[in-house]
Structure formats: C-alpha cells, structure tokens
Design a protein around this motif. Structure first.
Motif, PDB file in Angstrom:
ATOM      1  N   ASP A  94       0.863  -1.182   0.000  1.00  7.99           N
ATOM      2  CA  ASP A  94       0.000   0.000   0.000  1.00  7.99           C
ATOM      3  C   ASP A  94       0.899   1.230   0.000  1.00  7.99           C
ATOM      4  O   ASP A  94       1.384   1.668   1.047  1.00  7.99           O
ATOM      5  CB  ASP A  94      -0.917   0.014   1.223  1.00  7.99           C
ATOM      6  CG  ASP A  94      -1.965   1.128   1.147  1.00  7.99           C
ATOM      7  OD1 ASP A  94      -1.733   2.110   0.423  1.00  7.99           O
ATOM      8  OD2 ASP A  94      -2.995   1.015   1.826  1.00  7.99           O
ATOM      9  N   ALA A  95       1.133   1.793  -1.162  1.00  7.92           N
ATOM     10  CA  ALA A  95       2.049   2.926  -1.287  1.00  7.92           C
ATOM     11  C   ALA A  95       1.478   4.198  -0.685  1.00  7.92           C
ATOM     12  O   ALA A  95       2.220   5.104  -0.317  1.00  7.92           O
ATOM     13  CB  ALA A  95       2.395   3.161  -2.756  1.00  7.92           C
ATOM     14  N   ILE A 100       3.707   0.704   9.168  1.00  6.43           N
ATOM     15  CA  ILE A 100       5.091   1.030   9.517  1.00  6.43           C
ATOM     16  C   ILE A 100       5.493   0.282  10.775  1.00  6.43           C
ATOM     17  O   ILE A 100       4.726   0.186  11.738  1.00  6.43           O
ATOM     18  CB  ILE A 100       5.266   2.543   9.735  1.00  6.43           C
ATOM     19  CG1 ILE A 100       5.061   3.307   8.424  1.00  6.43           C
ATOM     20  CG2 ILE A 100       6.645   2.865  10.309  1.00  6.43           C
ATOM     21  CD1 ILE A 100       5.138   4.810   8.570  1.00  6.43           C
ATOM     22  N   THR A 101       6.720  -0.239  10.753  1.00  8.91           N
ATOM     23  CA  THR A 101       7.342  -0.747  11.969  1.00  8.91           C
ATOM     24  C   THR A 101       8.739  -0.155  12.069  1.00  8.91           C
ATOM     25  O   THR A 101       9.384   0.100  11.048  1.00  8.91           O
ATOM     26  CB  THR A 101       7.410  -2.287  11.979  1.00  8.91           C
ATOM     27  OG1 THR A 101       7.891  -2.734  13.255  1.00  8.91           O
ATOM     28  CG2 THR A 101       8.333  -2.824  10.900  1.00  8.91           C
ATOM     29  N   LEU A 102       9.161   0.118  13.279  1.00 11.09           N
ATOM     30  CA  LEU A 102      10.542   0.504  13.522  1.00 11.09           C
ATOM     31  C   LEU A 102      11.264  -0.782  13.917  1.00 11.09           C
ATOM     32  O   LEU A 102      11.082  -1.293  15.022  1.00 11.09           O
ATOM     33  CB  LEU A 102      10.646   1.555  14.624  1.00 11.09           C
ATOM     34  CG  LEU A 102       9.850   2.845  14.405  1.00 11.09           C
ATOM     35  CD1 LEU A 102      10.133   3.847  15.522  1.00 11.09           C
ATOM     36  CD2 LEU A 102      10.177   3.456  13.053  1.00 11.09           C
ATOM     37  N   ASP A 110      -2.154  -2.624  14.042  1.00 10.68           N
ATOM     38  CA  ASP A 110      -2.107  -4.072  13.830  1.00 10.68           C
ATOM     39  C   ASP A 110      -1.230  -4.436  12.631  1.00 10.68           C
ATOM     40  O   ASP A 110      -0.500  -5.421  12.671  1.00 10.68           O
ATOM     41  CB  ASP A 110      -3.523  -4.613  13.613  1.00 10.68           C
ATOM     42  CG  ASP A 110      -4.381  -4.520  14.873  1.00 10.68           C
ATOM     43  OD1 ASP A 110      -3.798  -4.434  15.974  1.00 10.68           O
ATOM     44  OD2 ASP A 110      -5.617  -4.537  14.745  1.00 10.68           O
ATOM     45  N   GLY A 111      -1.328  -3.628  11.561  1.00  9.49           N
ATOM     46  CA  GLY A 111      -0.514  -3.916  10.390  1.00  9.49           C
ATOM     47  C   GLY A 111       0.963  -3.771  10.664  1.00  9.49           C
ATOM     48  O   GLY A 111       1.777  -4.591  10.214  1.00  9.49           O
ATOM     49  N   GLY A 112       1.340  -2.736  11.425  1.00 11.85           N
ATOM     50  CA  GLY A 112       2.735  -2.558  11.785  1.00 11.85           C
ATOM     51  C   GLY A 112       3.246  -3.697  12.646  1.00 11.85           C
ATOM     52  O   GLY A 112       4.392  -4.142  12.500  1.00 11.85           O
TER      53      GLY A 112
END
Length: 362
Positions: A94-95, A100-102, A110-112
């Motif tokens: 999904d551009a 995002i995850t660090l 939830d997606g991160g």
C-alpha cells in the motif's frame, strides 16, 4: 553470531549466540558496525513506554554497517560497502498509507505489528537483515567514523518534521523541547537547512546557554517558567514576532499546556508539527482555539518519523558539512556490555551526547 536478546520486559538483555540472518528477495544482510543506544532505551525495555515489542527480540534502531550479502533483486550494493540502515520499515502492498514498523523497536497499529513479526530483530547484533530500500550508501565516509554516523537516526527524526512542514531557508523555527536529545538535534538540523533564526525552548538553562554558545546569534534561547502566557510572550520576544514554524518534540511526561503555548506563537499561515509523546501515557489532550486556527489559516499536523528519501538527503547535508556530526560526543560500548551501555545512555541523554554500541568489538 552474537546478539543482545530481550527475553522479557524488565529483564537485562542477554548476549548469546543466535542463528545468522539470511538475505532473501528484497533484503540485505549487514554486518553491524555501530548503532545508537537511545537515552530512553531503558524505559522501552523496562516496559514503561508500552512499546509493542514481542519478546524474545533483538532490539536496536538501525545503524551503520557493511554489506555482507544482498538479495537477488539488488543490483548496486556490493559486499563490504559501508551503508546506513534505516529502521523505518514500510509495508510494500500500500504505497499511499503503508503500515510502519521501527525494526527492533516499535510499530504502528495491527498492520505494523504484523510487519514487525517478519522484520523482527534490530541492530543490537553482529549481523542483521534489512529491507533493501532501507539500506543507503555512505559513499566516501571513512569506516573509522561509523560510530559518529550512527547518530543519523537521531537527526532524522526532527528532519522528518521539518520536511513535513516544507521548512525553507530564511524562515524562523521554534523548537519546543530543544534541550533534549531529539530537540537539540532539531536546532542543529534547522540551522543546517538555512533557518534565519531558531528559538530554542526548554527548562534546562545550562543546555540553553550551551546551544547559544555552540551555534551563535541565530539561536535565541527561552527558559520555561511554567506560566503559559509569560512563556508565550517570551518566545515571541525571542523570535522578534510570530514564527514561521513550530516543531514540538516534548516527551510523554510534559503537560499539553506547554505544547499549546509554543504552538500559538506561529504567524498567519504558520505551521505546527507534532512529533513528541505528550498524552501517550495519560493526561489532558492538546486544545487549540478553533477561531484562531481558522482565521489565521494555521496548519497543525502530526508526523511520525520521516519519508524514505530523507535518509539520502540528510546524508548529503552531513557529507557537505552543513550538518556537523563532529560536534557529537560519542561513547562506545562493545556488544558484551550492552546493559552498561543502556544505563550509560539513560544517565547521559543530553544534547549531542551519543551512546553507541559497536557489535564488532570484543
């Protein structure tokens, strides 16, 4: 390889042998040379920050390393090349609104969290696997300067806020929480980008005096008193009138009234960028007057981290000498002393003071 593993919140990190990472499509394996230990790392590992890390995990937030192996879809990275590894990993499906995850540190939503289960482990290890798009060449940077360049991760955060507000050379900038690790970096980056004046706001008078001494007349310091109206008047006086942009980097422990006082120093069509942690651990939310926002066409936006191209742009600012990494005081620790490094970072979290882990040193 050796790595520092967090087996549970509230326990010391354990340095032990773990399997080497592999490089699959879209990934690069990097030998970690240097990675910053942030001043609040002890709060993360102790659980006070409530970060959604899932133990066991190798923590660590990006760093400088040498390429070991690149995946089959990499065409330019070569083994042995010195690189900066960005910890900000974005989902690839999904551009427009990527999760995002660090890597090795935190995540958003939830997606991160799902993304973090793949790019799970960070840089407190001899090697790590990094998404190819997070690896940035350092060109002619000398390997002996790897520990100093590891501080890029600190400077990138406020740089992301300045880019988000399209900060331009010749404008005035007010940095709220200028005496902290990220806030002092914001002062430095703002000046590197051509700020006409930077109003540095904080409570620590000694640090504020140091910022003036370090950077000269382009920096104007304001020591907070706790009286919101008096503080706002002092900020406006230091700026010589309303400012073009306010960058807020205040930590979770600070009251939202401090944010409000700083935000209301912006001019008509001014911009306010929120990057701190105010309200994350409870307390009142930020309240700004609707008529003032509307009639003055003020833009207020949040910004978490920075766009991907910020890495290359900041690297060039540093390589050109506009952002002086040489001003940082760097204290290095080998991987075996990770817990000492975490304690040192907590006790030495002032401006331009970096605690750096060097996993290749024994």
């Amino acid at each position: 390889m050796l790595a520092a593993v967090m087996d549970d919140f509230g326990t010391p990190l354990d340095v032990r042998e773990v399997p080497d990472p592999g490089a699959h499509g879209g990934e690069v394996v990097v030998e970690v040379l240097a990675t910053c230990v942030l001043p609040y790392a002890s709060e993360v590992f102790g659980g006070a920050r409530r970060y959604p890390l899932e133990p066991p995990v190798i923590p660590g937030l990006g760093g400088v390393g040498r390429v070991v192996t690149a995946g089959p879809d990499s065409t330019r990275l070569t083994p042995g090349e010195l690189v900066w590894c960005d910890a900000t990993v974005r989902s690839r499906d999904d551009a427009t609104t990527p999760d995002i995850t660090l890597q090795g540190w935190s995540s958003r939503g939830d997606g991160g969290l799902r993304l973090s289960r793949h790019f799970h482990d960070g840089s407190f290890a001899e090697r790590m696997s990094v998404p190819t798009e997070c690896v940035h060449r350092l060109s002619d940077v000398d390997t002996v300067d790897a520990a100093r360049w590891a501080a890029l991760g600190v400077y990138l955060v406020p740089y992301g806020g300045l880019l988000a507000a399209e900060f331009r050379a010749g404008e005035s900038l007010l940095v709220s929480s200028a005496t902290g690790n990220f806030g002092s970096a914001a002062v430095s980056v703002g000046l590197a980008m051509g700020a006409r004046r930077v109003v540095a706001v904080g409570r620590n008078r000694h640090v504020l005096d140091d910022l003036r001494t370090r950077f000269g007349d382009r920096v104007r310091a304001v020591a907070l008193t706790g009286d919101a109206e008096a503080d706002r008047a002092a900020m406006l006086a230091a700026a010589g009138g309303p400012v073009d942009m306010v960058l807020d980097l205040l930590p979770p422990s600070v009251d939202a009234s401090v944010v409000r006082a700083a935000a209301m120093t912006v001019r008509e069509y001014g911009r306010v960028v929120l990057m701190g942690g105010v309200g994350m651990l409870g307390g009142d939310d930020l309240s700004l007057p609707y008529p003032w926002l509307m009639r003055n066409s003020v833009t207020v936006r949040g910004q978490w981290m920075y766009p991907r191209d910020a890495n290359g742009r900041l690297i060039e600012l540093a390589r050109a000498g506009l952002l002086d990494l040489g001003q940082d005081s760097v204290h290095t620790f080998p991987l075996a002393h990770i817990n000492e490094a975490i304690a040192h970072a907590a006790a030495h979290g002032g401006p331009f003071t970096r605690t750096v882990l060097t996993p290749g040193d024994r």
